[in-house]
Design a protein around this motif. Structure first.
Motif, short mmCIF file in Angstrom:
data_model
loop_
_atom_site.label_atom_id
_atom_site.label_comp_id
_atom_site.label_asym_id
_atom_site.label_seq_id
_atom_site.Cartn_x
_atom_site.Cartn_y
_atom_site.Cartn_z
N THR A 1 -1.58 10.15 0.44
CA THR A 1 -0.96 10.06 -0.64
C THR A 1 -1.74 10.91 -0.81
OG1 THR A 1 -1.57 7.55 -0.33
CG2 THR A 1 -1.38 8.55 -2.67
N SER B 1 2.55 8.65 -1.94
CA SER B 1 2.51 7.70 -0.66
C SER B 1 3.52 7.89 0.62
CB SER B 1 1.69 6.83 -0.90
OG SER B 1 2.49 5.36 -0.61
N TYR C 1 -5.92 2.33 8.33
CA TYR C 1 -5.81 0.78 8.48
C TYR C 1 -6.85 0.10 9.36
CZ TYR C 1 -0.95 0.92 6.02
OH TYR C 1 -0.29 1.18 4.70
N ASN D 1 -13.54 7.72 9.40
CA ASN D 1 -12.72 8.39 8.42
C ASN D 1 -11.73 9.50 8.63
OD1 ASN D 1 -11.67 5.93 6.40
ND2 ASN D 1 -13.77 5.67 5.50
N GLN E 1 -1.33 4.01 8.68
CA GLN E 1 -2.43 4.94 8.03
C GLN E 1 -1.15 5.33 7.09
OE1 GLN E 1 -2.02 7.50 10.87
NE2 GLN E 1 -2.96 9.30 10.17
N THR E 2 -1.94 5.50 5.03
CA THR E 2 -0.63 6.29 4.84
C THR E 2 -1.44 7.38 4.44
OG1 THR E 2 -2.49 4.67 2.92
CG2 THR E 2 -0.67 3.67 3.31
N ARG F 1 0.94 -1.55 0.09
CA ARG F 1 0.01 -0.22 0.18
C ARG F 1 0.81 1.66 0.02
NH1 ARG F 1 -3.43 -2.43 5.46
NH2 ARG F 1 -1.69 -3.36 5.21
N CYS G 1 -8.78 10.46 10.97
CA CYS G 1 -7.31 10.18 9.33
C CYS G 1 -6.51 10.62 9.72
CB CYS G 1 -7.17 9.20 8.29
SG CYS G 1 -6.02 8.59 7.73
N LEU H 1 -4.77 12.30 0.34
CA LEU H 1 -6.19 10.66 0.36
C LEU H 1 -5.70 10.47 1.57
CD1 LEU H 1 -8.38 9.60 0.20
CD2 LEU H 1 -6.75 7.26 -1.33
N CYS H 2 -6.50 10.32 3.24
CA CYS H 2 -5.27 10.15 4.20
C CYS H 2 -6.45 8.46 4.75
CB CYS H 2 -5.45 10.57 5.32
SG CYS H 2 -5.23 10.13 7.01
N LYS H 3 -5.93 7.31 4.20
CA LYS H 3 -6.20 6.02 4.56
C LYS H 3 -5.75 5.23 6.41
CE LYS H 3 -7.09 2.26 1.60
NZ LYS H 3 -9.07 2.77 0.53
#
Length: 198
Positions: free
Chosen positions: A96, A47, A111, A174, A93-94, A42, A177, A107-109
């Motif tokens: 990007t 990212s 986990y 979310n 998290q990642t 990921r 994040c 974009l913050c995602k």
């Protein structure tokens, strides 16, 4: 034509300078820090993964973030390496970033549904295959050992980071994040029963 060749050469030069060369990295069993070797597909070129300290007694993610990224972290085939103080951590998290004309998108995602909590030890290369950590003390990491054989500057013993538990993130919205990157968060902790050796 000539300007096109120069542009390509400049691009190659920038790419070569983007990440430290692992051939130049030295790390031994005498190092006071731990080295983490993360395998997580990921983490893309654009990212960054966020590494945070974890207080197991409180179930808290806290402290300054450490960044793991393809462009600035020592790279091997598949693994990203970084020296950190020894301790208990989670990769949370990642983030990007995409740059488009007139706009930058972030974009913050998180986990989800849970993040692994692991301990890394000084003077060791600690493997973290995210989503595939096994409980136990002194679990071997043959895939990473095989990769590092080509790099004589890294002479420290190799083992999997010690999986300590899971922090539940499935109920974390979310929109939290970006906050998880810096703020202190208390999350539900599931401890893992430890074996002795792999």
């Amino acid at each position: 034509m000539k300007s096109g060749v120069i542009a390509v050469l400049c691009l190659l030069l920038l790419t070569a300078c983007a990440a430290p060369k692992i051939e130049k990295v030295t790390y031994s069993a005498a190092s006071p820090n731990a080295m983490i070797a993360v395998l997580d597909y990921r983490i893309k070129t654009n990212s960054v993964a966020i590494i945070r300290k974890v207080d197991m007694a409180k179930g808290e993610v806290y402290g300054k973030p450490y960044f793991l990224r393809d462009k600035e972290t020592t790279s091997t085939p598949a693994y990203l390496l970084k020296e950190l103080p020894s301790g208990t951590y989670a990769i949370t998290q990642t983030i990007t970033q995409s740059v488009m004309p007139f706009r930058t998108s972030t974009l913050c995602k998180l986990y989800k549904p849970a993040i692994e909590v692991f301990e890394i030890f000084p003077g060791k290369v600690n493997e973290v295959k995210l989503g595939h950590l096994k409980p136990g003390v002194g679990v071997t990491a043959p895939d990473l050992e095989k990769v590092l054989k080509s790099f004589p500057g890294i002479s420290a013993p190799v083992q999997q980071a010690q999986l300590l538990g899971l922090l539940e993130t499935k109920t974390l919205p979310n929109d939290k994040c970006m906050g998880l990157r810096n703020d202190t968060y208390k999350l539900k902790l599931l401890k893992i029963k430890q074996g002795t050796t792999a």
